[in-house]
Design an enzyme around this catalytic site. Structure first.
Site, mmCIF file in Angstrom:
data_model
loop_
_atom_site.group_PDB
_atom_site.id
_atom_site.type_symbol
_atom_site.label_atom_id
_atom_site.label_comp_id
_atom_site.label_asym_id
_atom_site.label_seq_id
_atom_site.Cartn_x
_atom_site.Cartn_y
_atom_site.Cartn_z
ATOM 1 N N ARG A 18 0.807 -1.229 0.000
ATOM 2 C CA ARG A 18 0.000 0.000 0.000
ATOM 3 C C ARG A 18 0.835 1.272 0.000
ATOM 4 O O ARG A 18 0.298 2.365 0.018
ATOM 5 C CB ARG A 18 -0.909 0.007 1.233
ATOM 6 C CG ARG A 18 -2.153 -0.834 1.081
ATOM 7 C CD ARG A 18 -3.126 -0.156 0.126
ATOM 8 N NE ARG A 18 -4.275 -0.977 -0.144
ATOM 9 C CZ ARG A 18 -5.457 -0.854 0.449
ATOM 10 N NH1 ARG A 18 -5.644 0.055 1.370
ATOM 11 N NH2 ARG A 18 -6.442 -1.641 0.114
ATOM 12 N N HIS A 43 15.795 -10.049 5.855
ATOM 13 C CA HIS A 43 16.545 -10.463 4.666
ATOM 14 C C HIS A 43 16.398 -9.360 3.619
ATOM 15 O O HIS A 43 15.535 -9.442 2.747
ATOM 16 C CB HIS A 43 15.978 -11.787 4.147
ATOM 17 C CG HIS A 43 16.808 -12.442 3.094
ATOM 18 N ND1 HIS A 43 16.987 -13.804 3.042
ATOM 19 C CD2 HIS A 43 17.503 -11.945 2.051
ATOM 20 C CE1 HIS A 43 17.761 -14.113 2.007
ATOM 21 N NE2 HIS A 43 18.076 -12.992 1.377
ATOM 22 N N HIS A 50 11.042 -6.309 -0.131
ATOM 23 C CA HIS A 50 10.374 -6.626 1.154
ATOM 24 C C HIS A 50 10.935 -5.659 2.194
ATOM 25 O O HIS A 50 10.519 -4.537 2.293
ATOM 26 C CB HIS A 50 10.619 -8.062 1.620
ATOM 27 C CG HIS A 50 10.614 -9.122 0.568
ATOM 28 N ND1 HIS A 50 11.663 -9.969 0.366
ATOM 29 C CD2 HIS A 50 9.661 -9.483 -0.322
ATOM 30 C CE1 HIS A 50 11.374 -10.812 -0.609
ATOM 31 N NE2 HIS A 50 10.161 -10.539 -1.055
ATOM 32 N N GLU A 70 20.191 -11.521 7.132
ATOM 33 C CA GLU A 70 20.647 -12.526 6.179
ATOM 34 C C GLU A 70 20.627 -11.951 4.767
ATOM 35 O O GLU A 70 19.842 -11.044 4.454
ATOM 36 C CB GLU A 70 19.790 -13.790 6.274
ATOM 37 C CG GLU A 70 18.318 -13.544 6.049
ATOM 38 C CD GLU A 70 17.458 -14.790 6.212
ATOM 39 O OE1 GLU A 70 17.764 -15.618 7.083
ATOM 40 O OE2 GLU A 70 16.477 -14.926 5.454
ATOM 41 N N HIS A 190 13.744 -22.429 6.393
ATOM 42 C CA HIS A 190 13.046 -22.424 5.098
ATOM 43 C C HIS A 190 11.903 -23.434 5.111
ATOM 44 O O HIS A 190 12.124 -24.628 5.232
ATOM 45 C CB HIS A 190 13.961 -22.704 3.900
ATOM 46 C CG HIS A 190 13.577 -21.833 2.738
ATOM 47 N ND1 HIS A 190 12.424 -22.016 2.023
ATOM 48 C CD2 HIS A 190 14.158 -20.721 2.227
ATOM 49 C CE1 HIS A 190 12.338 -21.070 1.117
ATOM 50 N NE2 HIS A 190 13.355 -20.263 1.211
HETATM 51 N N1 PXP Z 1 16.526 -18.800 6.146
HETATM 52 C C1 PXP Z 1 16.916 -18.174 5.016
HETATM 53 C C2 PXP Z 1 18.354 -18.116 4.702
HETATM 54 C C3 PXP Z 1 15.968 -17.574 4.179
HETATM 55 O O1 PXP Z 1 16.376 -16.942 3.070
HETATM 56 C C4 PXP Z 1 14.609 -17.620 4.528
HETATM 57 C C5 PXP Z 1 13.591 -16.951 3.660
HETATM 58 O O2 PXP Z 1 13.884 -15.594 3.515
HETATM 59 C C6 PXP Z 1 14.260 -18.278 5.727
HETATM 60 C C7 PXP Z 1 15.230 -18.867 6.505
HETATM 61 C C8 PXP Z 1 12.850 -18.365 6.189
HETATM 62 O O3 PXP Z 1 12.127 -19.148 5.310
HETATM 63 P P1 PXP Z 1 10.539 -19.140 5.402
HETATM 64 O O4 PXP Z 1 10.078 -17.769 5.032
HETATM 65 O O5 PXP Z 1 10.118 -20.186 4.419
HETATM 66 O O6 PXP Z 1 10.189 -19.497 6.807
#
Ligand code: PXP
Length: 238
Positions: A18, A43, A50, A70, A190
């Site tokens: 938005r 990240h 984002h 990260e 992830h």
């Molecule tokens: N670890 C890393 C290195 C990632 O790039 C991400 C996604 O940005 C995650 C963990 C978290 O993954 P999810 O959003 O699927 O929980």
């Protein structure tokens, strides 16, 4: 106990949809910590679709738990991390156009580069973690880089667990044992979710931290919808 670091990129995605400042990522991070999470992860990607680089700067003063940044250590990212000085930096080899992280490091081919950036972060007292697949050669090479931890890339586990293949956890168990033997701490992330986290965390030895974003925010919608709808209905009924 394994620490939960909440990746708040999805909150920024919603805000950016938005163009305003709702939901506010700093407020969300304060709430997430007050609710008991032991860390906040961001990240920032080069296109800032984002989390923005400025968000990382704004978050730093309100982090009362552990701050993990990260990303791919391109010069702009390295500069941000050295400026913000989070507790931990997780190195991820994601390409600019990747929807989400989709591979771990080839720590053999990139060993010299990783050694160099890790040494720089460590000189600044920032813990380092390398996002990695469950391949023994890659984990052995990760230990050679001087990294403090590895983050096991759990997408394949999550995919297989959904299909009922619980044995898919075994390479993660063996990788965690090897990483521990080599003196590395163990993170994981992830596609971890309320569906698979109990099984995963009970099976993986020495698991220091999980970083969870997408599922956690989606689950928060599911689990929060009833409460919010009731509040709207109540106000409309007055
Ligand atoms: N670890 C890393 C290195 C990632 O790039 C991400 C996604 O940005 C995650 C963990 C978290 O993954 P999810 O959003 O699927 O929980």
């Amino acid at each position: 106990m394994t620490k939960l670091s909440v990746n708040i990129n999805k909150i920024a995605t919603l805000r950016n949809a938005r163009g305003g400042d709702f939901p506010n990522v700093v407020k969300s991070a304060i709430d997430i910590q007050n609710f008991g999470a032991q860390g906040i992860t961001v990240h920032p990607r080069p296109d800032e679709r984002h989390i923005r680089y400025q968000d990382a700067r704004d978050l730093k003063p309100i982090i009362s738990t552990e701050f993990n940044i990260e990303g791919n250590p391109i010069p702009k990212f390295i500069d941000l991390v050295l400026e913000v000085k989070p507790h931990q930096v997780t190195l991820v080899p994601d390409s600019v156009d990747a929807i989400t992280s989709n591979a771990g490091w080839d720590t053999v081919t990139n060993q010299d580069f990783l050694k160099e950036v890790i040494a720089e972060f460590k000189r600044n007292n920032i813990r380092t973690s390398i996002f990695i697949d469950t391949d023994f050669k890659l984990i052995e090479a990760a230990a050679e880089t001087g990294a403090d931890r590895v983050e096991l890339y759990t997408e394949e586990f999550a995919l297989q667990y959904d299909k009922g293949n619980k044995k898919a956890v075994l390479p993660y168990v063996e990788s965690a044992k090897l990483a521990h033997k080599l003196g590395l701490g163990i993170n994981a992330g992830h596609d971890l979710s309320l569906h698979n986290i109990l099984y995963f965390s009970k099976k993986i030895p020495f698991l220091d931290e999980v970083s969870i974003g997408h599922a956690l925010i989606a689950e928060s919608l599911y689990l929060g919808l009833e409460n919010v709808i009731n509040q709207y209905l109540y106000k409309l009924s007055l």
